[in-house]
Design a protein around this motif. Sequence first.
Motif, PDB file in Angstrom:
ATOM      1  N   ASP A 125       0.801  -1.215   0.000  1.00  0.00           N
ATOM      2  CA  ASP A 125       0.000   0.000   0.000  1.00  0.00           C
ATOM      3  C   ASP A 125       0.842   1.277   0.000  1.00  0.00           C
ATOM      4  O   ASP A 125       0.308   2.378   0.081  1.00  0.00           O
ATOM      5  CB  ASP A 125      -0.924   0.017   1.214  1.00  0.00           C
ATOM      6  N   VAL A 126       2.163   1.162  -0.145  1.00  0.00           N
ATOM      7  CA  VAL A 126       3.047   2.326  -0.130  1.00  0.00           C
ATOM      8  C   VAL A 126       3.167   2.889  -1.548  1.00  0.00           C
ATOM      9  O   VAL A 126       3.414   2.160  -2.505  1.00  0.00           O
ATOM     10  CB  VAL A 126       4.448   1.953   0.409  1.00  0.00           C
ATOM     11  N   SER A 127       3.002   4.198  -1.666  1.00  0.00           N
ATOM     12  CA  SER A 127       3.168   4.869  -2.951  1.00  0.00           C
ATOM     13  C   SER A 127       4.652   4.949  -3.283  1.00  0.00           C
ATOM     14  O   SER A 127       5.434   5.517  -2.517  1.00  0.00           O
ATOM     15  CB  SER A 127       2.568   6.279  -2.882  1.00  0.00           C
ATOM     16  N   VAL A 128       5.020   4.366  -4.425  1.00  0.00           N
ATOM     17  CA  VAL A 128       6.411   4.401  -4.876  1.00  0.00           C
ATOM     18  C   VAL A 128       6.427   4.979  -6.287  1.00  0.00           C
ATOM     19  O   VAL A 128       5.775   4.460  -7.181  1.00  0.00           O
ATOM     20  CB  VAL A 128       7.049   2.992  -4.890  1.00  0.00           C
ATOM     21  N   THR A 129       7.156   6.072  -6.452  1.00  0.00           N
ATOM     22  CA  THR A 129       7.332   6.662  -7.775  1.00  0.00           C
ATOM     23  C   THR A 129       8.791   6.536  -8.165  1.00  0.00           C
ATOM     24  O   THR A 129       9.662   6.373  -7.310  1.00  0.00           O
ATOM     25  CB  THR A 129       6.926   8.151  -7.789  1.00  0.00           C
ATOM     26  N   GLY A 130       9.049   6.619  -9.450  1.00  0.00           N
ATOM     27  CA  GLY A 130      10.417   6.504  -9.934  1.00  0.00           C
ATOM     28  C   GLY A 130      10.804   7.672 -10.807  1.00  0.00           C
ATOM     29  O   GLY A 130       9.989   8.153 -11.597  1.00  0.00           O
ATOM     30  N   ASP A 131      12.029   8.128 -10.643  1.00  0.00           N
ATOM     31  CA  ASP A 131      12.600   9.173 -11.484  1.00  0.00           C
ATOM     32  C   ASP A 131      13.948   8.700 -11.992  1.00  0.00           C
ATOM     33  O   ASP A 131      14.743   8.140 -11.232  1.00  0.00           O
ATOM     34  CB  ASP A 131      12.812  10.471 -10.703  1.00  0.00           C
ATOM     35  N   VAL A 132      14.193   8.953 -13.269  1.00  0.00           N
ATOM     36  CA  VAL A 132      15.487   8.680 -13.876  1.00  0.00           C
ATOM     37  C   VAL A 132      16.038  10.028 -14.312  1.00  0.00           C
ATOM     38  O   VAL A 132      15.408  10.732 -15.092  1.00  0.00           O
ATOM     39  CB  VAL A 132      15.355   7.707 -15.065  1.00  0.00           C
ATOM     40  N   VAL A 133      17.199  10.396 -13.767  1.00  0.00           N
ATOM     41  CA  VAL A 133      17.732  11.749 -13.926  1.00  0.00           C
ATOM     42  C   VAL A 133      19.161  11.693 -14.447  1.00  0.00           C
ATOM     43  O   VAL A 133      19.981  10.917 -13.944  1.00  0.00           O
ATOM     44  CB  VAL A 133      17.712  12.502 -12.573  1.00  0.00           C
ATOM     45  N   ARG A 134      19.452  12.532 -15.430  1.00  0.00           N
ATOM     46  CA  ARG A 134      20.804  12.598 -15.967  1.00  0.00           C
ATOM     47  C   ARG A 134      21.695  13.402 -15.021  1.00  0.00           C
ATOM     48  O   ARG A 134      21.347  14.508 -14.601  1.00  0.00           O
ATOM     49  CB  ARG A 134      20.799  13.268 -17.333  1.00  0.00           C
ATOM     50  N   GLY A 135      22.830  12.821 -14.692  1.00  0.00           N
ATOM     51  CA  GLY A 135      23.813  13.507 -13.871  1.00  0.00           C
ATOM     52  C   GLY A 135      24.551  12.539 -12.981  1.00  0.00           C
ATOM     53  O   GLY A 135      24.176  11.364 -12.866  1.00  0.00           O
ATOM     54  N   PRO A 136      25.601  13.011 -12.324  1.00  0.00           N
ATOM     55  CA  PRO A 136      26.344  12.163 -11.383  1.00  0.00           C
ATOM     56  C   PRO A 136      25.448  11.771 -10.212  1.00  0.00           C
ATOM     57  O   PRO A 136      24.638  12.571  -9.738  1.00  0.00           O
ATOM     58  CB  PRO A 136      27.498  13.054 -10.918  1.00  0.00           C
ATOM     59  N   ALA A 137      25.598  10.569  -9.738  1.00  0.00           N
ATOM     60  CA  ALA A 137      24.687  10.014  -8.731  1.00  0.00           C
ATOM     61  C   ALA A 137      24.564  10.867  -7.473  1.00  0.00           C
ATOM     62  O   ALA A 137      23.450  11.162  -7.026  1.00  0.00           O
ATOM     63  CB  ALA A 137      25.110   8.594  -8.372  1.00  0.00           C
ATOM     64  N   ALA A 138      25.668  11.247  -6.873  1.00  0.00           N
ATOM     65  CA  ALA A 138      25.582  11.991  -5.600  1.00  0.00           C
ATOM     66  C   ALA A 138      24.844  13.320  -5.763  1.00  0.00           C
ATOM     67  O   ALA A 138      23.900  13.587  -5.015  1.00  0.00           O
ATOM     68  CB  ALA A 138      26.963  12.184  -4.987  1.00  0.00           C
ATOM     69  N   PRO A 139      25.210  14.172  -6.716  1.00  0.00           N
ATOM     70  CA  PRO A 139      24.464  15.430  -6.867  1.00  0.00           C
ATOM     71  C   PRO A 139      22.988  15.224  -7.212  1.00  0.00           C
ATOM     72  O   PRO A 139      22.124  15.962  -6.725  1.00  0.00           O
ATOM     73  CB  PRO A 139      25.195  16.164  -7.999  1.00  0.00           C
TER      74      PRO A 139
END
Length: 150
Positions: free
Chosen positions: A81-95
Amino acid sequence: MDGDAGFRIVAGVDGSDASQLALEWAVTEARLRGGQVRAVTAWEFPPVTVGMEGLIHDPDLFPQAARRLQGEALKKLDSGDVSVTGDVVRGPAAPVLLKAAVDADLLVVGSRGLGGFTGLLLGSVSTQILHHSPCPVLVVPTRSRAGIFG
């Protein structure tokens, strides 16, 4: 950290076993706190040196691979029942993760990603996040390392 939006957790997903454990932990924590999870996957073009320009034929290959990787991680997840969304973002992982965590209540990452220094307890991304996060951070160890903490 607006109280009306519920408890917001950002989880770093890179395809490693540690990131899968971190995502599972994030969902469990969100369930306990009535919150939501945002899975974030960062991607970059690989470095190219002179003479290698012709090796990359399809610039869409890298974001597609990141979306596939994140999709596989989300498919393995029992979010209930937990809302999980996903984002894929260009850039270095830490920033990318630090920016995603600006409005979060918690940032969850695995102790090590897919980097080559397998003997380290913490990878470079988790180390950077621990030092610069705008919110509390949880670093989830891999199952093989979990015993060293207790």
